[in-house]
Scaffold this motif. Sequence first.
Motif, mmCIF file in Angstrom:
data_model
loop_
_atom_site.group_PDB
_atom_site.id
_atom_site.type_symbol
_atom_site.label_atom_id
_atom_site.label_comp_id
_atom_site.label_asym_id
_atom_site.label_seq_id
_atom_site.Cartn_x
_atom_site.Cartn_y
_atom_site.Cartn_z
ATOM 1 N N MET A 1 81.192 3.851 163.580
ATOM 2 C CA MET A 1 79.797 4.209 163.074
ATOM 3 C C MET A 1 79.764 5.588 162.632
ATOM 4 N N TYR A 2 78.619 5.881 161.904
ATOM 5 C CA TYR A 2 78.572 7.162 161.295
ATOM 6 C C TYR A 2 78.768 8.144 162.146
ATOM 7 N N GLY A 3 79.429 9.220 161.569
ATOM 8 C CA GLY A 3 79.874 10.508 162.134
ATOM 9 C C GLY A 3 81.169 10.323 163.184
ATOM 10 N N ARG A 4 81.641 9.134 163.119
ATOM 11 C CA ARG A 4 82.859 9.012 164.331
ATOM 12 C C ARG A 4 84.017 9.203 163.510
ATOM 13 N N SER A 5 85.276 9.432 163.995
ATOM 14 C CA SER A 5 86.218 9.697 163.582
ATOM 15 C C SER A 5 87.498 9.055 164.452
ATOM 16 N N ASP B 1 82.767 7.589 152.290
ATOM 17 C CA ASP B 1 81.873 8.230 151.681
ATOM 18 C C ASP B 1 80.485 7.642 151.535
ATOM 19 N N PRO B 2 79.404 8.353 151.428
ATOM 20 C CA PRO B 2 77.995 7.779 151.634
ATOM 21 C C PRO B 2 77.444 7.425 150.112
ATOM 22 N N ARG B 3 78.118 7.962 149.149
ATOM 23 C CA ARG B 3 77.777 7.762 147.764
ATOM 24 C C ARG B 3 78.117 6.310 147.037
ATOM 25 N N ALA B 4 79.101 5.655 147.921
ATOM 26 C CA ALA B 4 79.615 4.609 147.103
ATOM 27 C C ALA B 4 80.672 3.800 148.345
ATOM 28 N N VAL C 1 103.473 8.296 159.093
ATOM 29 C CA VAL C 1 102.281 8.513 158.499
ATOM 30 C C VAL C 1 101.184 8.548 159.612
ATOM 31 N N GLU C 2 100.342 9.404 159.263
ATOM 32 C CA GLU C 2 99.206 9.781 160.139
ATOM 33 C C GLU C 2 98.031 9.623 159.177
ATOM 34 N N ILE C 3 96.991 8.859 159.657
ATOM 35 C CA ILE C 3 95.754 8.598 158.814
ATOM 36 C C ILE C 3 94.525 9.095 159.596
ATOM 37 N N ARG C 4 93.876 9.685 159.197
ATOM 38 C CA ARG C 4 92.640 10.198 159.703
ATOM 39 C C ARG C 4 91.406 9.868 159.264
ATOM 40 N N LEU C 5 90.473 8.980 159.877
ATOM 41 C CA LEU C 5 89.398 8.318 159.119
ATOM 42 C C LEU C 5 88.133 8.952 159.913
ATOM 43 N N ARG C 6 87.242 9.426 158.743
ATOM 44 C CA ARG C 6 86.077 10.049 159.191
ATOM 45 C C ARG C 6 85.005 9.151 158.566
ATOM 46 N N ASN C 7 84.029 8.777 159.342
ATOM 47 C CA ASN C 7 82.906 7.946 158.508
ATOM 48 C C ASN C 7 81.826 8.726 158.521
ATOM 49 N N ARG C 8 81.404 9.135 156.979
ATOM 50 C CA ARG C 8 80.298 9.950 156.721
ATOM 51 C C ARG C 8 79.273 9.023 156.007
ATOM 52 N N ASP C 9 79.266 7.640 156.222
ATOM 53 C CA ASP C 9 78.386 6.741 155.696
ATOM 54 C C ASP C 9 77.572 6.053 156.915
ATOM 55 N N ALA C 10 76.505 5.782 156.542
ATOM 56 C CA ALA C 10 75.451 4.919 157.450
ATOM 57 C C ALA C 10 76.082 3.539 158.150
#
Length: 130
Positions: free
Chosen positions: A78-82, A9-12, A33-42
């Motif tokens: 990096m930002y926007g990557r999953s 999260d980009p807020r914290a 367990v499947e974990i899906r990470l999406r980076n929305r932070d810079a």
Amino acid sequence: MAWIGVDADPRAMSFNTAARGGETFVVPLGWTVEIRLRNRDAAPHSVRVVPATDTLSLTLPAAVFPGAETAKAEAGLMYGRSEVFRFKADRAGKFLIACAVPGHAAAGMYVRLVVEPNASAASWSQSTAR
């Protein structure tokens, strides 16, 4: 199989706006367990499942389950990557789903994972305590 989606999260320094263990995911022992990470932070972020501890250092220990981390976990996405990864929760206990980029978990970027031998289904809860 249980899947967990976490957004950096980009807020914290948080996942899904939860920090310092503010979310807990419970999965039955033996589940995949499947974990899906999406980076929305810079800033770059990642995920590694590590033992639960009261004190986190700047660098995290190795993943507790084979395959329980994103590729290049210390460098991060990096930002926007999953990225998606899977592992078998073959050991009961309390763990952290934490960012492995040095210093991020110590700054509070982690949520909790409980592998429960008596659970029959996956569940999720949120805590307001930080």
